[in-house]
Design an enzyme around this catalytic site. Structure first.
Site, PDB file in Angstrom:
ATOM      1  CD  GLU A   1      -2.859   1.606   3.084  1.00 16.43           C
ATOM      2  OE1 GLU A   1      -3.178   2.437   2.645  1.00 16.43           O
ATOM      3  OE2 GLU A   1      -2.064   1.070   3.474  1.00 16.43           O
TER       4      GLU A   1
ATOM      5  CG  ASP B   1      -8.693   2.486   4.298  1.00 14.90           C
ATOM      6  OD1 ASP B   1      -8.821   2.158   5.351  1.00 14.90           O
ATOM      7  OD2 ASP B   1      -7.010   2.053   4.300  1.00 14.90           O
TER       8      ASP B   1
HETATM    9  C1  GLC Z   1      -3.824   1.766   5.965  1.00 10.31           C
HETATM   10  C2  GLC Z   1      -4.450   0.915   6.233  1.00 10.31           C
HETATM   11  C3  GLC Z   1      -5.978   2.003   7.231  1.00 10.31           C
HETATM   12  C4  GLC Z   1      -5.226   1.971   8.185  1.00 10.31           C
HETATM   13  C5  GLC Z   1      -3.943   2.532   7.950  1.00 10.31           C
HETATM   14  C6  GLC Z   1      -3.297   2.186   9.530  1.00 10.31           C
HETATM   15  O1  GLC Z   1      -4.071   2.626   5.310  1.00 10.31           O
HETATM   16  O2  GLC Z   1      -5.457   0.559   4.831  1.00 10.31           O
HETATM   17  O3  GLC Z   1      -7.229   0.754   7.704  1.00 10.31           O
HETATM   18  O4  GLC Z   1      -6.214   2.689   9.200  1.00 10.31           O
HETATM   19  O5  GLC Z   1      -3.279   1.632   7.124  1.00 10.31           O
HETATM   20  O6  GLC Z   1      -2.623   0.233   9.787  1.00 10.31           O
END
Ligand code: GLC
Length: 549
Positions: free
Chosen positions: A255, A328
């Site tokens: 991500e 998200d």
């Molecule tokens: C990422 C996840 C999200 C989470 C964040 C902190 O962005 O997708 O849901 O709150 O990381 O771990």
């Protein structure tokens, strides 16, 4: 080609998937019971958001033990059973690795916070206060408020990119990295199929922590602008790869908020650090102009086309994870279209792109039902820690409660987290108890059971798309060339291999469109309207044509 390039990944948000214990929240056993349903969507891998032991401040993204299952979701035996039953159906389980931070209840942090001398003293990011006692830098965490929290016990501040209960790990400390790699190996040994790696662009911090130019009334600057994608990050990630997944058949998808499409070649492919990377340019179009309080439609379809084109171009020698939703993000039918748009047509046009572009489709729980956002009357009904932080920040910036709530409705992560509507029974068949979040107000007609019986439903559309991916190899290994590139509303492309050439046309506008393309020799395989007239597309119509060689 690798197995994960030929399949569909379904993202499951277990807390909202299916409750098998009458507790109001979903369970791992709930996922196991729906494996056939998931198979029908072409699923070959299920990415499960965190189910590890956690105080659940951020719904599991605050982990207190990487190698144990939180009792809320079930037991390790449930997990082992899921991994093995899924494998029997050709489905692999993908775990979410949250390695930027732990929970503040993780034993590592509990030790680290004690004093400056303990063996884990350097495992997190500790700094002294400024001379006036204030935080070491004026950074705002992603969920709002300072990114620094004072720890009385140790007499120092610690850094947290997200909530204060999610302290950032210090990746500069070799022991930290080794400990994390061991946790990854624990799961690899269980026979899972891959990892989604959370918030990975934040693991490397700059050498010196400087104040930034405030970007809001609170005098703070977003930590994202100060730490995302700091040079040197790839060295850490090469090491991660070498010590964990290298030589296995697992896939990794990172991500990567903060990595642009142009930077993708460094991150993915033969010499990259991951197999795939979620970069967000096509779903964050409105943010580039910082217009979140004003209008969500502050972008054009041409810009969306350009973002998708950039990601395709920059992964020609690698592979792209196609996605339009996740846990998200707002639901795609709201995010990409106007309030007047036909929701079914909107869900279908996105579904077509998701399953037919070049890459691995990542389908998010409920997207296959065309779920749209929920509309709740007050902030208390929302659970998302980020929405509550954004709401408070909006009030501080002088917005009215109504304005702040309007933004929460639009962007709240709860939109994607409402319980799955399975059937027309109580609580949409999700739970026999009180659900942790309200069920969708339209659950009765959007539920899976209802859609299953209707050949024109969004669910049936996804099943047809899955069937097409199974029977047309060009959709998997075919090349990708844009068609109708100049058109302002239609996303068009050709997928081609030795056997066939496939043309996909997706009218992303809510108006009828005329187009020019010589369709001679092509046969229509799937269209979102009952009839298709050559040269003309209905509002939001999507068609797929095939030319056999
Ligand atoms: C990422 C996840 C999200 C989470 C964040 C902190 O962005 O997708 O849901 O709150 O990381 O771990």
């Amino acid at each position: 080609m690798y197995w994960w390039q030929k399949t569909v990944v379904y993202e499951c948000y277990p807390k909202s998937f299916l409750d098998t214990r009458g507790q109001g929240t979903g369970t791992i056993e709930g996922i196991r019971q729906k494996l056939d349903y998931l198979s029908s969507l072409g699923t070959g891998a299920i990415w499960i958001t965190p189910v590890y032991v956690s105080p659940m401040v951020d719904n599991g993204y605050d982990i207190a033990d990487y190698c144990a299952i939180d009792p809320l979701f079930g037991t390790m035996e449930d997990m082992d059973r899921l991994i093995s039953d899924a494998r029997d159906r050709g489905i692999r389980i993908v775990m979410d690795l949250v390695f930027n931070h732990t929970s503040d209840q993780h034993p590592w942090f509990l030790e680290s916070r004690k004093n400056k001398e303990n063996p884990r003293s350097n495992w997190y990011i500790w700094r002294d206060a400024k001379e006036d006692g204030s935080a070491p830098a004026n950074w705002r965490g992603i969920f709002g408020g300072s990114a620094w929290t004072w720890c009385e016990e140790r007499g120092q501040y610690y850094l947290h990119t997200f909530a204060k209960e999610q302290p950032d790990l210090n990746w500069e400390e070799p022991e930290v990295r080794q400990a994390l790699y061991q946790c990854a190996k624990f799961w690899i040994d269980k026979g899972i199929g891959g990892f989604r790696i959370d918030a990975i662009t934040y693991i490397k911090k700059p050498a010196v922590f400087l104040d930034g130019l405030p970007d809001a009334e609170d005098g703070l600057v977003s930590i994202h602008n100060m730490t995302a994608n700091t040079p040197g990050i790839l060295d850490f990630l090469h090491e991660f790869r070498d010590h964990t997944v290298k030589g296995t058949d697992l896939f990794t998808v990172g991500e990567a908020n903060g990595v642009s499409a142009e930077e993708l070649p460094e991150w993915v492919g033969e010499n990259g650090v991951f197999d795939m990377l979620f970069e967000f340019s096509h779903v964050n179009l409105e943010f580039k102009k910082n217009e979140i309080w004003t209008r969500p439609d502050s972008w054009t379809i041409s810009e969306l086309k350009e973002a998708l084109r950039n990601s395709q171009e920059n992964t020609r020698d690698a592979w792209y994870p196609i996605f339009f939703e996740n846990h998200d993000k707002p639901r795609c039918v709201d995010h990409f279209f106007s309030e007047k748009a036909d929701r079914t047509a909107a869900a279908k046009v996105i579904g077509m792109i998701l399953y037919t572009m070049r890459g691995t489709p990542f389908l998010y729980q409920g997207q296959e039902l065309g779920l749209n956002r929920v509309c709740w009357d007050n902030i208390e009904m929302y659970n998302d820690i980020s929405s509550i932080g954004q709401y408070d920040l909006a009030l501080k910036e002088g917005k009215s409660q109504a304005e702040a709530l309007a933004a929460v409705r639009k962007f709240s992560r709860d939109n994607a987290r409402v319980p799955m509507p399975w059937n027309r029974e109580k609580n949409a068949g999700f739970t026999s108890s009180v659900p942790w979040l309200n069920v969708h107000e339209n659950a009765e007609y959007l539920c899976a059971e209802q859609q299953q019986a209707n050949p024109d439903s969004v669910l049936s559309w996804y099943r047809s798309l899955a069937e097409l991916r199974r029977s047309h190899s060009a959709l998997i290994d075919g090349s990708y060339e844009e068609a109708l590139a100049e058109d302002e509303d239609i996303l068009g492309y050709l997928r081609e291999n030795e056997e066939e050439r496939i043309l996909v046309l997706a009218n992303l506008s809510e108006k009828e469109k005329i187009y020019e393309f010589d369709e001679k020799g092509y046969m229509i395989l799937l269209g979102s309207y009952r009839e298709h007239t050559s040269g003309k597309l209905h509002p939001l119509e999507a068609i797929l044509l095939c030319h056999k060689k």
